[in-house]
Design an enzyme around this catalytic site. Structure first.
Site, PDB file in Angstrom:
ATOM      1  CE1 TYR A  13       1.420  -8.410  -7.854  1.00 35.11           C
ATOM      2  CE2 TYR A  13       0.464  -6.839  -6.323  1.00 35.11           C
ATOM      3  CZ  TYR A  13       1.051  -8.065  -6.568  1.00 35.11           C
ATOM      4  OH  TYR A  13       1.271  -8.948  -5.540  1.00 35.11           O
ATOM      5  N   PRO A  33      -8.489  -3.926   0.429  1.00 34.51           N
ATOM      6  CG  PRO A  33      -7.238  -3.432  -1.495  1.00 34.51           C
ATOM      7  CD  PRO A  33      -7.971  -2.787  -0.357  1.00 34.51           C
ATOM      8  CG  MET A  34      -7.299  -7.263   3.562  1.00 37.48           C
ATOM      9  SD  MET A  34      -5.672  -6.882   4.193  1.00 37.48           S
ATOM     10  CE  MET A  34      -5.615  -7.888   5.637  1.00 37.48           C
ATOM     11  CG  HIS A  78      -3.590  -3.670  -6.877  1.00 37.77           C
ATOM     12  ND1 HIS A  78      -2.580  -2.827  -6.446  1.00 37.77           N
ATOM     13  CD2 HIS A  78      -3.470  -4.803  -6.129  1.00 37.77           C
ATOM     14  CE1 HIS A  78      -1.882  -3.435  -5.490  1.00 37.77           C
ATOM     15  NE2 HIS A  78      -2.408  -4.624  -5.276  1.00 37.77           N
ATOM     16  N   GLY A  79      -3.069  -0.046  -8.403  1.00 38.59           N
ATOM     17  CA  GLY A  79      -1.931   0.628  -9.044  1.00 38.59           C
ATOM     18  C   GLY A  79      -0.704   0.616  -8.151  1.00 38.59           C
ATOM     19  CG  HIS A 113       0.937  -3.502  -3.224  1.00 41.25           C
ATOM     20  ND1 HIS A 113      -0.079  -4.181  -2.604  1.00 41.25           N
ATOM     21  CD2 HIS A 113       1.014  -2.321  -2.573  1.00 41.25           C
ATOM     22  CE1 HIS A 113      -0.593  -3.441  -1.643  1.00 41.25           C
ATOM     23  NE2 HIS A 113       0.052  -2.289  -1.601  1.00 41.25           N
TER      24      HIS A 113
HETATM   25  C1  LIG Z   1      -2.843 -11.452   3.404  1.00 44.47           C
HETATM   26  C2  LIG Z   1      -2.860 -10.109   2.735  1.00 44.47           C
HETATM   27  C3  LIG Z   1      -3.434  -9.985   1.481  1.00 44.47           C
HETATM   28  C4  LIG Z   1      -3.447  -8.749   0.830  1.00 44.47           C
HETATM   29  N1  LIG Z   1      -4.052  -8.642  -0.398  1.00 44.47           N
HETATM   30  C5  LIG Z   1      -4.091  -7.452  -1.040  1.00 44.47           C
HETATM   31  C6  LIG Z   1      -4.769  -7.317  -2.279  1.00 44.47           C
HETATM   32  O1  LIG Z   1      -5.381  -8.233  -2.820  1.00 44.47           O
HETATM   33  N2  LIG Z   1      -4.733  -6.089  -2.865  1.00 44.47           N
HETATM   34  C7  LIG Z   1      -4.097  -5.023  -2.309  1.00 44.47           C
HETATM   35  O2  LIG Z   1      -4.110  -3.938  -2.875  1.00 44.47           O
HETATM   36  N3  LIG Z   1      -3.481  -5.131  -1.120  1.00 44.47           N
HETATM   37  C8  LIG Z   1      -3.471  -6.306  -0.466  1.00 44.47           C
HETATM   38  N4  LIG Z   1      -2.889  -6.398   0.772  1.00 44.47           N
HETATM   39  C9  LIG Z   1      -2.411  -5.184   1.438  1.00 44.47           C
HETATM   40  C10 LIG Z   1      -3.523  -4.650   2.345  1.00 44.47           C
HETATM   41  O3  LIG Z   1      -4.578  -4.071   1.600  1.00 44.47           O
HETATM   42  C11 LIG Z   1      -2.981  -3.561   3.289  1.00 44.47           C
HETATM   43  O4  LIG Z   1      -2.458  -2.528   2.508  1.00 44.47           O
HETATM   44  C12 LIG Z   1      -1.943  -4.094   4.247  1.00 44.47           C
HETATM   45  O5  LIG Z   1      -2.389  -5.270   4.885  1.00 44.47           O
HETATM   46  C13 LIG Z   1      -1.600  -3.051   5.306  1.00 44.47           C
HETATM   47  O6  LIG Z   1      -2.754  -2.694   6.024  1.00 44.47           O
HETATM   48  P1  LIG Z   1      -3.001  -3.252   7.529  1.00 44.47           P
HETATM   49  O7  LIG Z   1      -1.726  -2.983   8.251  1.00 44.47           O
HETATM   50  O8  LIG Z   1      -4.155  -2.466   8.057  1.00 44.47           O
HETATM   51  O9  LIG Z   1      -3.272  -4.718   7.424  1.00 44.47           O
HETATM   52  C14 LIG Z   1      -2.859  -7.616   1.443  1.00 44.47           C
HETATM   53  C15 LIG Z   1      -2.284  -7.752   2.704  1.00 44.47           C
HETATM   54  C16 LIG Z   1      -2.280  -8.974   3.357  1.00 44.47           C
HETATM   55  C17 LIG Z   1      -1.688  -9.069   4.725  1.00 44.47           C
END
Ligand SMILES: Cc1cc2nc3c(=O)[nH]c(=O)nc-3n(C[C@H](O)[C@H](O)[C@H](O)COP(=O)(O)O)c2cc1C
Length: 383
Positions: free
Chosen positions: A182, A26-27, A177-178, A180
């Protein structure tokens, strides 16, 4: 040369046989105008499935509750306009060969300080009717009453509606989403959970809310549809926080979710190679979670990157790249520490990441750079 073949073996997730172990996580990219994913957003998700991610998890989507979250550029999971957009996302990911689940999200009561991107202060806003286990916006700072049982029931019912809608829209299951910091994590984290009823006190009681959310959602899913629970030690307000101080405490905290039938723990770390505890073991969070629960786990955190996005952004540096730790990733994977590997930023830059890795063409991977986030939907078509 690292042997990646283990990543390209099947994995059973509920009723689905994933053809490989690579997940697009999720991003939230702040591209959902008014909370509605556009056609381009659907293409962006589908492109990751086309590139080889067997499971695509949508960004966190606000569930149908008045204080689940209100950033107008992040996806919402209420309102017909948004639902039509999410239906298209599920359809397009399926057409590209992927399994797709939404990440159901309620922010609870959050204080994030100045936002890293915008510098805007995100503080307590009583007018939203924000809710949290004990009314703490950060450790030691209580700003309102904790949730009543009726308020807890309302939030659980909102998650359940999200699960029901996910099925109706054609998704294959859900992620909760459990992590970060929240709302579910606000129950997990004893620095914010000071309840003395069945939702707080012991580690097991801190895990009760998550379990009740899982149970309520499960009632609306079809048999075999997976429920994935994302957890993390780190919080938006405290990167060094922990949900458990020992493996025993972790086991106790997650036991209710296990008993409620969670299919997969998605264990969010900022760097996958960092050990979860200072006990001499090199197991990361996904490693410990799988070990103490017996439930499959997914790891994540800077896979394909060698520098941290948040730190680099804060320090005004550009991340340096690439891939120095993939042999360590495979050492852990082949040892059986975890079952799936999520690749976020590296797959924003390079949607064909799984294919290049499978073929050993690491030199062909387009590197991630924070500047790509200025236009993330198009990141992969730029250099
Ligand atoms: C711009 C951005 C938005 C993100 N949005 C979410 C989100 O909506 N929900 C979530 O659980 N994690 C979110 N994350 C965390 C990512 O899912 C992921 O755990 C984090 O980017 C580390 O993984 P990576 O190093 O492969 O990018 C976000 C991270 C970034 C950078």
């Amino acid at each position: 040369m690292t042997d990646f073949s283990g990543l390209f073996t099947p994995f059973q997730l509920g009723k689905f046989t994933l053809p490989n172990r690579i997940v697009f996580p999720p991003m939230g990219l702040e591209v959902c105008e008014g909370g509605v994913p556009s056609e381009e957003a659907a293409q962006y998700y589908a492109r990751r499935a086309q590139g080889g991610a067997s499971l695509v998890i949508t960004e966190g989507v606000y569930i149908d509750h008045h204080s689940s979250g209100d950033n107008p550029m992040l996806g919402r999971f209420h309102g017909e306009d948004a639902f039509e957009g999410w239906r298209t996302v599920a359809t397009k990911v399926h057409e590209a060969g992927g399994i797709c689940v939404p990440e159901l999200w309620h922010v609870g009561l959050i204080y994030r300080g100045p936002d890293l991107m915008t510098g805007v202060e995100v503080a307590f806003r009583p007018e939203l009717g924000q809710v949290s286990p004990s009314g703490y916006i950060e450790p030691g700072k209580q700003v309102c009453d904790g949730m009543t049982q009726a308020q807890i029931d309302e939030v659980i019912a909102a998650y359940a509606r999200g699960a029901s809608k996910a099925v109706e829209l054609g998704f294959d299951g859900i992620e909760l989403h459990g992590g970060h910091g929240y709302i579910i994590d606000q129950f997990f984290w004893k620095a914010l959970n000071h309840r003395t009823d069945r939702y707080g006190g012991s580690a097991r009681e801190c895990g009760q809310f998550a379990a009740e959310v899982i149970t309520a959602c499960r009632e609306h899913l079809e048999p075999g549809m997976p429920v994935i629970l994302r957890i993390s030690n780190w919080k938006m307000i405290d990167f060094a926080a922990r949900i458990a101080d020992t493996p025993e405490e972790l086991e106790e905290l997650l036991a209710p979710a296990v008993e409620a039938g969670v299919d997969l723990f998605d264990c969010s770390q900022r760097r996958f190679w960092e050990p979860a505890f200072d006990d001499g073991s090199d197991l990361n969070l996904a490693g410990w979670v799988k070990k103490v629960t017996g439930v499959p786990s997914c790891t994540i955190g800077s896979v394909g990157l060698d520098a941290d996005f948040f730190v680099n952004l804060a320090e005004g540096k550009i991340a340096e790249l690439n891939t120095v730790r993939l042999d360590d990733l495979m050492r852990r994977f082949d040892r059986g520490d975890f079952d799936l590997v999520a690749v976020g930023r590296a797959m924003i830059a390079e949607p064909d990441w799984p294919q290049f890795v499978r073929d050993g063409d690491l030199h062909q991977l387009k590197p991630f750079s924070p500047s790509l986030m200025a236009d993330p939907l198009m990141a992969h078509v730029k250099d």
